[in-house]
Design an enzyme around this catalytic site. Sequence first.
Site, PDB file in Angstrom:
ATOM      1  N   ILE A   1      39.047  32.629 -10.417  1.00  0.00           N
ATOM      2  CA  ILE A   1      39.039  32.397 -11.860  1.00  0.00           C
ATOM      3  C   ILE A   1      37.865  33.230 -12.356  1.00  0.00           C
ATOM      4  O   ILE A   1      36.715  32.864 -12.140  1.00  0.00           O
ATOM      5  CB  ILE A   1      38.857  30.913 -12.234  1.00  0.00           C
ATOM      6  N   TYR A   2      38.161  34.353 -12.965  1.00  0.00           N
ATOM      7  CA  TYR A   2      37.123  35.251 -13.462  1.00  0.00           C
ATOM      8  C   TYR A   2      37.199  35.299 -14.979  1.00  0.00           C
ATOM      9  O   TYR A   2      38.277  35.509 -15.541  1.00  0.00           O
ATOM     10  CB  TYR A   2      37.323  36.668 -12.930  1.00  0.00           C
TER      11      TYR A   2
ATOM     12  N   GLY B   1      35.717  28.008 -23.117  1.00  0.00           N
ATOM     13  CA  GLY B   1      36.893  27.277 -22.674  1.00  0.00           C
ATOM     14  C   GLY B   1      37.927  28.098 -21.912  1.00  0.00           C
ATOM     15  O   GLY B   1      38.979  27.576 -21.550  1.00  0.00           O
TER      16      GLY B   1
ATOM     17  N   GLY C   1      37.684  29.385 -18.821  1.00  0.00           N
ATOM     18  CA  GLY C   1      37.770  28.884 -17.450  1.00  0.00           C
ATOM     19  C   GLY C   1      38.610  27.624 -17.366  1.00  0.00           C
ATOM     20  O   GLY C   1      39.453  27.482 -16.471  1.00  0.00           O
TER      21      GLY C   1
ATOM     22  N   ASN D   1      26.579  29.094  -5.768  1.00  0.00           N
ATOM     23  CA  ASN D   1      27.122  29.277  -7.116  1.00  0.00           C
ATOM     24  C   ASN D   1      27.159  27.923  -7.832  1.00  0.00           C
ATOM     25  O   ASN D   1      28.211  27.299  -7.977  1.00  0.00           O
ATOM     26  CB  ASN D   1      28.514  29.919  -7.049  1.00  0.00           C
ATOM     27  N   GLU D   2      25.992  27.476  -8.258  1.00  0.00           N
ATOM     28  CA  GLU D   2      25.846  26.144  -8.861  1.00  0.00           C
ATOM     29  C   GLU D   2      26.727  25.951 -10.102  1.00  0.00           C
ATOM     30  O   GLU D   2      27.302  24.887 -10.301  1.00  0.00           O
ATOM     31  CB  GLU D   2      24.375  25.880  -9.220  1.00  0.00           C
TER      32      GLU D   2
ATOM     33  N   TYR E   1      33.950  23.057 -11.011  1.00  0.00           N
ATOM     34  CA  TYR E   1      35.034  22.521 -10.188  1.00  0.00           C
ATOM     35  C   TYR E   1      34.921  21.004 -10.034  1.00  0.00           C
ATOM     36  O   TYR E   1      35.932  20.299 -10.091  1.00  0.00           O
ATOM     37  CB  TYR E   1      35.071  23.210  -8.825  1.00  0.00           C
TER      38      TYR E   1
ATOM     39  N   LYS F   1      33.628  18.993 -12.197  1.00  0.00           N
ATOM     40  CA  LYS F   1      34.027  18.461 -13.504  1.00  0.00           C
ATOM     41  C   LYS F   1      35.546  18.380 -13.621  1.00  0.00           C
ATOM     42  O   LYS F   1      36.082  17.492 -14.290  1.00  0.00           O
ATOM     43  CB  LYS F   1      33.453  19.353 -14.608  1.00  0.00           C
TER      44      LYS F   1
END
Length: 171
Positions: free
Chosen positions: A96-97, A106, A108, A135-136, A142, A144
């Site tokens: 997902i870029y 929004g 993502g 990658n915090e 993810y 969430k």
Amino acid sequence: MKLLCKPCTLLDAETVRDFAERTFVHTFAHLNTKEDMDAYVHKAFSIDKVRTELSNADSSFYFVYADDVLAGYLKLNEELAQTDVFDEHSLEIERIYVSIDFQGKGIGTYLMNEAIRIANERGKEYVWLGVWEKNEHALQFYEKHGFVKIGTHKFVFGNEEQLDYIMKKDL
């Protein structure tokens, strides 16, 4: 903002490559050496590799446009195209870029919802993904969206071996 999701074709190979490389470098260059970044980008986003991936019947790419501007893309894998799990009941969200210009707007979440919709449409039982342990921002995103850590795998990045968390969401 009007969003439109469009499947990519082989004719989109150069756009996929350019967008993926630009977004990846922006996101990760400051966390890695230039040598490792260059080596990975050269291998992962070569035009031949992108064309091969776009030609794989078990992989799907989608662009998302925000008011007619390319804002992001999604890469999904099934069956043997998956990078780790290889379960016919699952769908891998490999990428997902989102363009820097559209982060925090929004996009993502829109792409995640598209991935879930596609997985449900294809009768999958769960979706999964790999995400770098450092990658915090992505980890929080993810979590969430209901993903939980179920394991790890090694990810070769240039000359470095990094650790990815495998995360899963039941549908």
